[in-house]
Design an enzyme around this catalytic site. Structure first.
Site, mmCIF file in Angstrom:
data_model
loop_
_atom_site.group_PDB
_atom_site.id
_atom_site.type_symbol
_atom_site.label_atom_id
_atom_site.label_comp_id
_atom_site.label_asym_id
_atom_site.label_seq_id
_atom_site.Cartn_x
_atom_site.Cartn_y
_atom_site.Cartn_z
ATOM 1 N N GLN A 96 -11.225 7.018 -5.525
ATOM 2 C CA GLN A 96 -11.883 7.723 -4.321
ATOM 3 C C GLN A 96 -12.960 8.271 -4.641
ATOM 4 O OE1 GLN A 96 -10.898 7.180 -1.125
ATOM 5 N NE2 GLN A 96 -8.684 6.430 -1.122
ATOM 6 N N GLY A 108 -11.003 3.820 0.004
ATOM 7 C CA GLY A 108 -11.819 4.451 0.895
ATOM 8 C C GLY A 108 -13.170 3.906 1.269
ATOM 9 N N CYS A 152 -5.339 -27.732 6.354
ATOM 10 C CA CYS A 152 -4.075 -27.122 7.103
ATOM 11 C C CYS A 152 -3.632 -27.758 8.163
ATOM 12 C CB CYS A 152 -4.533 -25.803 7.389
ATOM 13 S SG CYS A 152 -5.240 -25.696 8.958
ATOM 14 N N CYS A 182 -10.965 -28.772 6.287
ATOM 15 C CA CYS A 182 -9.834 -27.892 5.919
ATOM 16 C C CYS A 182 -8.515 -29.005 5.936
ATOM 17 C CB CYS A 182 -9.812 -27.090 7.059
ATOM 18 S SG CYS A 182 -8.209 -26.016 7.110
ATOM 19 N N ASP A 218 -7.427 -7.657 0.345
ATOM 20 C CA ASP A 218 -6.548 -7.938 1.463
ATOM 21 C C ASP A 218 -7.033 -7.258 2.677
ATOM 22 O OD1 ASP A 218 -5.230 -5.190 2.801
ATOM 23 O OD2 ASP A 218 -6.039 -4.937 0.955
ATOM 24 N N ASP A 235 -2.503 8.040 -1.937
ATOM 25 C CA ASP A 235 -3.798 8.924 -2.034
ATOM 26 C C ASP A 235 -4.104 9.884 -0.965
ATOM 27 O OD1 ASP A 235 -4.044 6.626 -0.499
ATOM 28 O OD2 ASP A 235 -5.941 6.016 -1.474
ATOM 29 N N CYS A 248 -5.381 -28.282 11.409
ATOM 30 C CA CYS A 248 -6.787 -28.800 11.421
ATOM 31 C C CYS A 248 -6.367 -30.354 11.344
ATOM 32 C CB CYS A 248 -7.442 -28.767 10.328
ATOM 33 S SG CYS A 248 -8.537 -27.100 10.471
ATOM 34 N N HIS A 259 -4.744 -21.668 10.321
ATOM 35 C CA HIS A 259 -5.791 -22.090 9.741
ATOM 36 C C HIS A 259 -6.850 -20.940 9.193
ATOM 37 C CE1 HIS A 259 -10.059 -23.738 9.575
ATOM 38 N NE2 HIS A 259 -10.334 -22.531 10.286
ATOM 39 N N GLY A 283 0.678 4.050 2.207
ATOM 40 C CA GLY A 283 0.861 4.647 3.279
ATOM 41 C C GLY A 283 -0.223 5.692 3.729
ATOM 42 N N GLY A 284 -1.158 5.935 2.456
ATOM 43 C CA GLY A 284 -2.173 6.773 2.483
ATOM 44 C C GLY A 284 -3.302 6.345 3.703
ATOM 45 N N ASP A 336 0.980 -1.119 -0.039
ATOM 46 C CA ASP A 336 0.071 0.101 -0.073
ATOM 47 C C ASP A 336 0.900 1.122 0.004
ATOM 48 O OD1 ASP A 336 0.936 0.541 2.488
ATOM 49 O OD2 ASP A 336 -0.856 -0.025 3.506
#
Length: 413
Positions: A196, A223, A313, A311, A273, A153, A316, A341, A101-102, A99
């Site tokens: 935005q 935003g 993983c 699952c 994300d 931004d 699990c 998990h 930093g905005g 990202d």
């Protein structure tokens, strides 16, 4: 052909839902291929809390996120350059997105002052001042070496109204041009501008139109997911994907709740994300199709089943709910086991959506997921409306949600 002649990002839509705006794609970056739709775990300072890079690879994580503001403070540009970039520094061979930093303009607002030059931050560590300009954001991200970078931004709280919203949108457009000019590694790294405009549809449309005039390889939608109503949230996502080009990836920033991911894939988003999977793990919570299991609760004290029988993983495979209950929040290893998990859950959800899109069975997947996710409770009206907008109708609930239930659902999910 040398690698420098190959664009650092190519994107191909490999399948489209015949009903909604959902699509599956293949994004090829310098460090890895990324199959979309994709969820990117957040490693703020070059590490996911409780998970090693090798464990992420075992989960088939293709791309993760780093934070420009925090990495610029620690370890800093000089150390990153000496290490040869963040990939080398953290031992991560696959793709990274950073990202700009905005977002810290909102999350650290008491430490920031914003004007046309950039954002003047006071460090939360030693109170020293740092001016984060579009040019400095590019300098840090070039040192990080992320495959995909975000422009700096001007970010305002999602509930902001009035002239400040338009001011931030216009400044974001001006700043993307400064970012493009300062970007020193265009052959290796791709820069995404950020849409935005708050909760104002005409402003969002104006911003998309202006950003599409720039020569960029993808777009981010920013935003949102910051306190606005879900009814406003989905409409802003919908209007952005209606106008963004189909041949380039679309990244919705900061969204990670399972139901939100499913809805927004239906609305045409490719990348997501959020810190949610690892953050909720630190509170002893495990993600499942039905929402979350709070393993601190006494009902799991003698529960010898795994978190999720479906699952695969390591958590699990090897540990019971009972074991995790007894160490939840009391031992550091609990955070690690639950984070593994929870990230696995997010990645598996995205993979399931990808496969459903490729089989052209996405509407069926959505209906099945919502039935499992909202067992014993009504599906929120905003989800029904969002999905109906892209031609996915959900079966009627036996009991319709009350206004109070709607408010609780928006706060908890």
């Amino acid at each position: 052909m040398s690698s420098s002649k190959i664009p650092p990002l190519t994107y191909k839509v490999v399948a489209e839902c015949s009903v909604s705006k959902a699509r599956a794609g293949l994004m090829t970056l310098r460090h890895s291929e990324v199959r979309t739709p994709v969820f990117m775990p957040v490693g703020t300072q070059g590490t996911l809390k409780g998970i090693l890079p090798d464990q992420l690879i075992e989960l088939d994580c293709q791309i993760l996120l780093g934070n420009t503001y925090h990495l610029g403070l620690r370890p800093g540009i000089e150390t990153l350059q000496k290490a040869g970039g963040l990939h080398n520094f953290m031992g991560w061979p696959r793709a990274i997105l950073t990202d700009s930093g905005g977002f810290q303009m909102v999350s650290l607002l008491q430490l920031a002052e914003i004007d046309e030059r950039g954002v003047n931050f006071r460090s939360p560590f030693d109170q020293s001042e740092c001016m984060l300009t579009p040019e400095h954001s590019m300098q840090i991200q070039n040192a990080i070496g992320a495959d995909i970078m975000m422009q700096l931004d001007d970010v305002v709280k999602t509930t902001t109204t009035g002239p400040r919203v338009e001011e931030a949108m216009e400044r974001t457009i001006r700043w993307v041009d400064r970012c493009i000019s300062a970007h020193a590694r265009n052959d290796d790294q791709s820069l995404f501008p950020i849409v935005q405009g708050g909760l104002d549809i005409p402003l969002r449309e104006r911003c998309v139109s202006a950003l599409m005039e720039r020569q960029v390889r993808g777009f981010a939608v920013g935003g949102l997911s910051g306190g606005e109503s879900k009814h406003d949230f989905w409409r802003m996502v919908d209007v952005c994907t209606d106008h963004l080009p189909k041949e380039k990836p679309r990244y919705l920033m900061g969204v990670g709740f399972a139901a939100d991911l499913v809805v927004c894939v239906a609305l045409g988003i490719d990348m997501f994300d959020c810190v949610f999977p690892t953050r909720t793990a630190r509170f002893g919570c495990a993600l499942v199709d039905g929402g979350q299991l709070n393993l601190k609760q006494q009902k799991y004290k003698n529960d010898m089943t795994s978190i999720d029988v479906d699952c695969g993983c390591n958590t699990c495979k090897r540990y019971t709910r009972s074991y995790l209950h007894h160490i939840a929040t009391n031992e550091n290893v609990s955070c690690s086991l639950l984070s593994i998990h929870n990230v696995a859950f997010q990645l598996r959800l995205m993979n399931s959506m990808r496969e459903a899109i490729q089989r052209d069975e996405f509407p069926h997947f959505v209906r099945d997921f919502m039935a499992r996710h909202f067992v014993g409770e009504p599906i929120p009206t905003w989800i029904r409306e969002a999905l109906a907008a892209v031609n996915i109708e959900l079966p009627e609930d036996a009991v319709q949600p009350t206004e109070e239930q709607e408010k609780r659902t928006e706060k908890s999910r």
